[in-house]
Design an enzyme around this catalytic site. Structure first.
Site, PDB file in Angstrom:
ATOM      1  N   LYS A 117      -0.025  30.157  43.885  1.00  0.00           N
ATOM      2  CA  LYS A 117       1.125  29.242  43.944  1.00  0.00           C
ATOM      3  C   LYS A 117       2.222  29.688  44.910  1.00  0.00           C
ATOM      4  CE  LYS A 117       0.025  26.272  42.001  1.00  0.00           C
ATOM      5  NZ  LYS A 117      -1.171  25.458  42.355  1.00  0.00           N
ATOM      6  N   HIS A 164      -6.862  35.533  46.815  1.00  0.00           N
ATOM      7  CA  HIS A 164      -5.676  35.809  45.994  1.00  0.00           C
ATOM      8  C   HIS A 164      -5.700  37.270  45.518  1.00  0.00           C
ATOM      9  CE1 HIS A 164      -4.105  31.811  45.754  1.00  0.00           C
ATOM     10  NE2 HIS A 164      -4.956  31.323  44.882  1.00  0.00           N
ATOM     11  N   SER A 206       5.702  26.981  39.226  1.00  0.00           N
ATOM     12  CA  SER A 206       4.591  26.281  39.854  1.00  0.00           C
ATOM     13  C   SER A 206       3.266  26.618  39.160  1.00  0.00           C
ATOM     14  CB  SER A 206       4.520  26.664  41.341  1.00  0.00           C
ATOM     15  OG  SER A 206       3.460  26.013  41.969  1.00  0.00           O
TER      16      SER A 206
HETATM   17  S1  PPS Z   1      -2.926  27.730  44.708  1.00  0.00           S
HETATM   18  O1  PPS Z   1      -3.475  26.763  43.718  1.00  0.00           O
HETATM   19  O2  PPS Z   1      -2.620  29.020  44.073  1.00  0.00           O
HETATM   20  O3  PPS Z   1      -3.777  27.906  45.870  1.00  0.00           O
HETATM   21  O4  PPS Z   1      -1.536  27.068  45.134  1.00  0.00           O
HETATM   22  P1  PPS Z   1      -0.763  27.320  46.499  1.00  0.00           P
HETATM   23  O5  PPS Z   1      -1.316  26.454  47.543  1.00  0.00           O
HETATM   24  O6  PPS Z   1      -0.664  28.778  46.770  1.00  0.00           O
HETATM   25  O7  PPS Z   1       0.722  26.842  46.115  1.00  0.00           O
HETATM   26  C1  PPS Z   1       0.997  25.552  45.636  1.00  0.00           C
HETATM   27  C2  PPS Z   1       2.485  25.357  45.793  1.00  0.00           C
HETATM   28  O8  PPS Z   1       2.792  25.186  47.194  1.00  0.00           O
HETATM   29  C3  PPS Z   1       3.431  23.927  47.373  1.00  0.00           C
HETATM   30  N1  PPS Z   1       3.119  23.371  48.702  1.00  0.00           N
HETATM   31  C4  PPS Z   1       4.039  23.201  49.658  1.00  0.00           C
HETATM   32  N2  PPS Z   1       5.356  23.486  49.694  1.00  0.00           N
HETATM   33  C5  PPS Z   1       6.032  23.145  50.826  1.00  0.00           C
HETATM   34  N3  PPS Z   1       5.459  22.556  51.889  1.00  0.00           N
HETATM   35  C6  PPS Z   1       4.141  22.262  51.897  1.00  0.00           C
HETATM   36  N4  PPS Z   1       3.594  21.668  52.948  1.00  0.00           N
HETATM   37  C7  PPS Z   1       3.370  22.597  50.743  1.00  0.00           C
HETATM   38  N5  PPS Z   1       2.063  22.440  50.406  1.00  0.00           N
HETATM   39  C8  PPS Z   1       1.947  22.933  49.155  1.00  0.00           C
HETATM   40  C9  PPS Z   1       2.892  23.084  46.228  1.00  0.00           C
HETATM   41  O9  PPS Z   1       3.645  21.924  46.046  1.00  0.00           O
HETATM   42  C10 PPS Z   1       3.002  24.102  45.095  1.00  0.00           C
HETATM   43  O10 PPS Z   1       4.351  24.382  44.748  1.00  0.00           O
HETATM   44  P2  PPS Z   1       5.191  23.575  43.646  1.00  0.00           P
HETATM   45  O11 PPS Z   1       6.446  24.370  43.468  1.00  0.00           O
HETATM   46  O12 PPS Z   1       4.366  23.538  42.417  1.00  0.00           O
HETATM   47  O13 PPS Z   1       5.476  22.235  44.230  1.00  0.00           O
END
Ligand code: PPS
Length: 304
Positions: free
Chosen positions: A56, A117, A147
């Site tokens: 996340k 991860h 998240s």
């Molecule tokens: S995972 O499932 O662990 O692989 O998730 P991960 O991709 O690491 O993280 C998901 C969070 O990243 C946010 N996200 C973004 N934030 C800003 N800009 C962009 N383009 C973007 N893409 C993904 C996503 O919304 C999750 O955060 P939260 O706070 O839940 O919205």
């Protein structure tokens, strides 16, 4: 998309609740257990690019940025498949895929982008030995926790988090998949002193994507035009990725990811933790943070 649609019934049948097993006290999905020796002994190549994150922290966001860079800003190429299928997740085996992701990685042509991860001390030694470039993205722990909590609510293969209080306790104790956030960010921070690691922060990318993408370009020794750079910034912005079915997981069966409970592309905004932490939780968290991060030169912004 085709693979998701074709394999939806298998996914629904087989993607069961992940149980936990531990390596060096780091909880990992049990489905890595029988493959662990192969995963740990994965043979990296010098031109592999590794994307490492604590869950996340912006994994999918950075993957989209790196994919756009590798494909010179060709949006259609970056929509060739769902993010989960474009690049392998080193330590995972998904039931709808015939092979574990590390085997898929072995069969890929170079240069490969491989996600993980894993904490730095569990990384296959060949990645260090081959001196692979690694992009690490860290996110402040409060937003990471919130998240991760919502992800546990919407993904049926993750244990039910019950409520934020319960999940908060597990998170600070490192009793969640991939273990302690504190150990993860510190381990990779230390590793960057001796390895080719570009250590980035989610909040910085949000604040100034152009500056951070330029850092990545320099790290990868890649030149692109201003026009392509702007295209990458636009295509990887939260609002655009949220609408992109190749990035937002809406093509997955709702029995596996239920976006009506919480969308995968949820808020994408630093500071959302303020909507969830009580004053008491926040004070307790800050105290715990001071203890666990004492002596570290790492600093995080919890809002921008
Ligand atoms: S995972 O499932 O662990 O692989 O998730 P991960 O991709 O690491 O993280 C998901 C969070 O990243 C946010 N996200 C973004 N934030 C800003 N800009 C962009 N383009 C973007 N893409 C993904 C996503 O919304 C999750 O955060 P939260 O706070 O839940 O919205």
């Amino acid at each position: 998309m085709a693979m998701i649609e074709k394999n939806a019934p298998t996914m629904e049948k087989e993607l069961k609740l992940f149980s936990i097993w531990e390596v060096d006290e780091v909880p990992l999905p049990e489905l890595t257990k029988e493959l662990w020796d192969q995963i740990y002994n994965f043979q990296a190549k010098p031109d592999d690019l590794i994307l490492a994150t604590y869950p996340k922290s912006g994994t999918h966001w950075m993957q989209e940025i790196l994919d756009m860079i590798q494909n010179d800003g060709d949006v259609e190429k970056c929509k060739r498949d769902h993010s989960l299928h474009r690049y392998p997740f080193l330590e995972l085996k998904f039931p709808h895929k015939e092979k574990p992701d590390w085997v898929i990685a072995l069969e890929m042509s170079s240069p490969r982008l491989i996600k993980t991860h894993l904490p730095s001390h569990l990384i296959p030694p060949s990645i260090w030995k081959e001196n692979c470039k690694i992009v690490y993205v860290a996110r402040n722990p409060k937003d990471c926790l919130v998240s991760y909590y919502h992800f546990h609510r919407m993904a049926s293969y993750l244990p039910d988090p019950q409520n934020l209080e319960e999940f908060y306790e597990k998170f600070v104790l490192g009793k969640v998949f991939y273990g302690s956030w504190f150990d993860h960010v510190k381990g990779w921070w230390a590793a960057k002193d001796t390895h080719q690691i570009l250590y980035l922060f989610y909040e910085d990318i949000k604040k100034d994507p152009k500056r951070e993408i330029e850092k990545i370009l320099k790290f990868l020794e890649k030149d692109i035009s201003e026009e392509i750079l702007n295209k990458i910034i636009y295509h990887t912005s939260f609002d655009v990725m949220k609408q992109n079915p190749m990035a937002n997981y809406t093509t997955w069966p709702t029995s596996i990811m239920d976006h009506s409970i919480s969308p995968f592309m949820r808020k994408g905004m630093p500071g959302d933790w303020k909507n969830y932490f009580t004053v008491a939780q926040n004070e307790e968290f800050d105290k715990d943070y001071q203890n666990k991060m004492a002596g570290s030169t790492l600093t995080f912004r919890t809002e921008i």
